[in-house]
Design a protein around this motif. Sequence first.
Motif, mmCIF file in Angstrom:
data_model
loop_
_atom_site.group_PDB
_atom_site.id
_atom_site.type_symbol
_atom_site.label_atom_id
_atom_site.label_comp_id
_atom_site.label_asym_id
_atom_site.label_seq_id
_atom_site.Cartn_x
_atom_site.Cartn_y
_atom_site.Cartn_z
ATOM 1 N N MET A 185 0.837 -1.213 0.000
ATOM 2 C CA MET A 185 0.000 0.000 0.000
ATOM 3 C C MET A 185 0.863 1.251 0.000
ATOM 4 N N THR A 186 0.395 2.230 -0.718
ATOM 5 C CA THR A 186 1.043 3.544 -0.715
ATOM 6 C C THR A 186 0.533 4.322 0.495
ATOM 7 N N HIS A 187 1.100 5.482 0.700
ATOM 8 C CA HIS A 187 0.665 6.364 1.787
ATOM 9 C C HIS A 187 -0.839 6.623 1.694
ATOM 10 N N PHE A 218 3.682 -2.305 8.305
ATOM 11 C CA PHE A 218 4.754 -1.834 7.422
ATOM 12 C C PHE A 218 4.324 -2.177 6.011
ATOM 13 N N SER A 219 4.351 -1.196 5.109
ATOM 14 C CA SER A 219 3.914 -1.544 3.763
ATOM 15 C C SER A 219 4.721 -0.812 2.697
ATOM 16 N N ARG A 220 4.996 -1.534 1.626
ATOM 17 C CA ARG A 220 5.719 -0.961 0.487
ATOM 18 C C ARG A 220 4.943 -1.351 -0.760
ATOM 19 N N TRP A 261 6.070 2.687 4.274
ATOM 20 C CA TRP A 261 5.400 3.478 5.305
ATOM 21 C C TRP A 261 5.072 2.612 6.519
ATOM 22 N N ILE A 262 4.998 3.282 7.645
ATOM 23 C CA ILE A 262 4.564 2.591 8.864
ATOM 24 C C ILE A 262 3.264 3.224 9.344
ATOM 25 N N ALA A 282 9.022 4.739 6.398
ATOM 26 C CA ALA A 282 9.725 3.586 6.942
ATOM 27 C C ALA A 282 11.080 3.371 6.294
ATOM 28 N N GLY A 283 11.435 4.181 5.360
ATOM 29 C CA GLY A 283 12.699 3.946 4.664
ATOM 30 C C GLY A 283 12.551 2.769 3.719
#
Length: 618
Positions: free
Chosen positions: A87-89, A141-143, A152-153, A167-168
């Motif tokens: 997921m995106t922001h 945590f998702s990318r 993002w967290i 989240a880097g």
Amino acid sequence: MSTTTAEKHEFQAEIRQLLDIVIHSLYTDHEIFVRELISNAADASEKLKFLQTSGAEIFQPDAAPKISVSTDEQAKTITFTDSGLGMTHGELIDNLGTIAHSGSKAFLEQIKAKQSDTHLIGQFGVGFYSAFMVAEKVTVFSRSHQPGEHGWIWTSDGRTGYEIEPAGELDRGTKIVLHLRDTEFAQAQTVESIIKRYSNFVPFPIELNGVVVNTVQALWTKNKSEVSDADYEEFYKYIGHDTEAPLFRLHFNADAPLSIRTLVFVPGKNLELLTMSRGEPEVNLYCRKVLIQQRAKGLMPEWLRFLRGVVDSEDLPLNISRETMQDSALMRKLNEVLTKRVLKWLDEEAKADPEKYDRFFREHGHCLKEGVANDYTHREAIAKLLRFESSHTEAGKTTSLTDYVSRMPAEQTEIYYLLAPSREAAEASPYFEVFREKKFEVLFLTHPHDEFVMDHMRTFDSKRLIAAEKADLKLEKESTGLSEDDARALAEFIKESLAERVGEVRASKRLVGSPAVVIEGDSHITTSMRRVMKMMQQREGQELPASKPDLEINPDHAMIVRLEAIRKTDAALAKDVAEQVFDNALVAAGLLEDPRAMLQRLNGLLEKLLAKDGPAAG
Ligand code: ADP
Ligand code: MG
């Protein structure tokens, strides 16, 4: 990750209320959060697969779809990781920040035009929140799969709101960490059994602490042509907890009026016969390969409780709780469709292999009989599946009611049955005599409950079902014994002799070899039914009021003819014989309560008989 970069979002008031409902009352079993989070991971993997096949550019394209669960008892956490689409922001806010906003639903709408066969589990947008039933804090945590995105967290306590921060670098997909209130769901064994129960058939490998736990394929979603007999058998043994092959199987799919995929089996043995206790329904209800309800009550009628297997319907709301499930209109509709289909299937099996069907009926027939007695809607269809021995079948062979009717001679208008302890007893029964003479077929019932079943059924193919004893049949034969007047006079004499013990006494036109027979006066009860009722009531320690059956005598029987003669010269002897005739008929019907009086009288009669010809004793 410094707290300064975290954005805080508050849940709206309605959402907080809704969240409260989800957490506290929507789900009855807390353990289903495992099912919900795995379903989300499976959906995310499915979506990724779809994007991949449609040629989208994807971050880390070589990472294979996989779902991992890990538990940490010390840290009191359980973590779900997937390599799905991530997921995106913006998606984190939309999908996890809004109740009843289902990203899956939006995704489905988008791809609908493309006619994809992608099967997604979630559609309702509340499953994720089930995590808060057990967790005081959830961290996601998702990318996203989209190139150029960031990780993002997302963090929330499920009460006030949530925070999002960068989240880097993360791998593609989503990792969800639940900080549990207690350790129950941080125990590997507990979690393993939950995964196996609900998510065993999810079409992606699910690892628990590094070991794959879902190994059996969801055969019901495949085409019949793709599945071998051996596959079916193995599947049955797994879901049916059986070591032997099933008798029959039904694999059927329908799309209208409901989407149903069904794979059900008839076991070779009915455990009820061994345990003498009533079994539970053994068909589990799934929605898109995810278990909704194990041993789903109400999915099938109770008289089909011998079936084992799976029903999968995409029309089911995944997050519905058990209580609401049982009486939902959808459940009733499923029940209706399934019952019809199963009845048709059993009928087909009966036609395809009558001997195998007989084996089936010996094991599970009592359930069908129960259906005939209780299920008014399907009575006639179930009745077609019943099998009985009859006077026209060979010993050990059976007939259906349909075949019975097809053999009925033109002058026969009713279907006859006779309950007896065995075929031999039925054939020797005085009640059977008239049928043997007339060559009318009689169904031989051997189970004590069978007569009640027939009584409930009342008719089959518009023909009344009649107990042999109640049949109004006469033999068209020349009288060789008493005249009508003499027979009537003797009947009166017997009635006087027996006084309160007997109802009516009359001459009968249905007897051939027997001197007399007892008949229950009540039109709804037969002597055999009376016997069964007596047995049941004795077992329960109740006292049944003494029955007062009618007596029918055979005016052509030598003994009856002599009795009429002797009553004018030796009334005392005639009275004894009359009572003995009655008691003998009770014995034949299994209804003589206390044989002591009868034995004493019989001994007296024998003594008189011997005294007549031989030297007197003493
Ligand atoms: P539903 O699954 O019925 O849509 P959920 O509350 O379970 O509702 O999830 C809400 C949404 O959050 C999903 O539709 C999906 O868009 C998103 N989501 C949840 N878990 C994941 C995940 N593991 N990966 C990607 N998206 C997810
Ligand atoms: Mg979901």
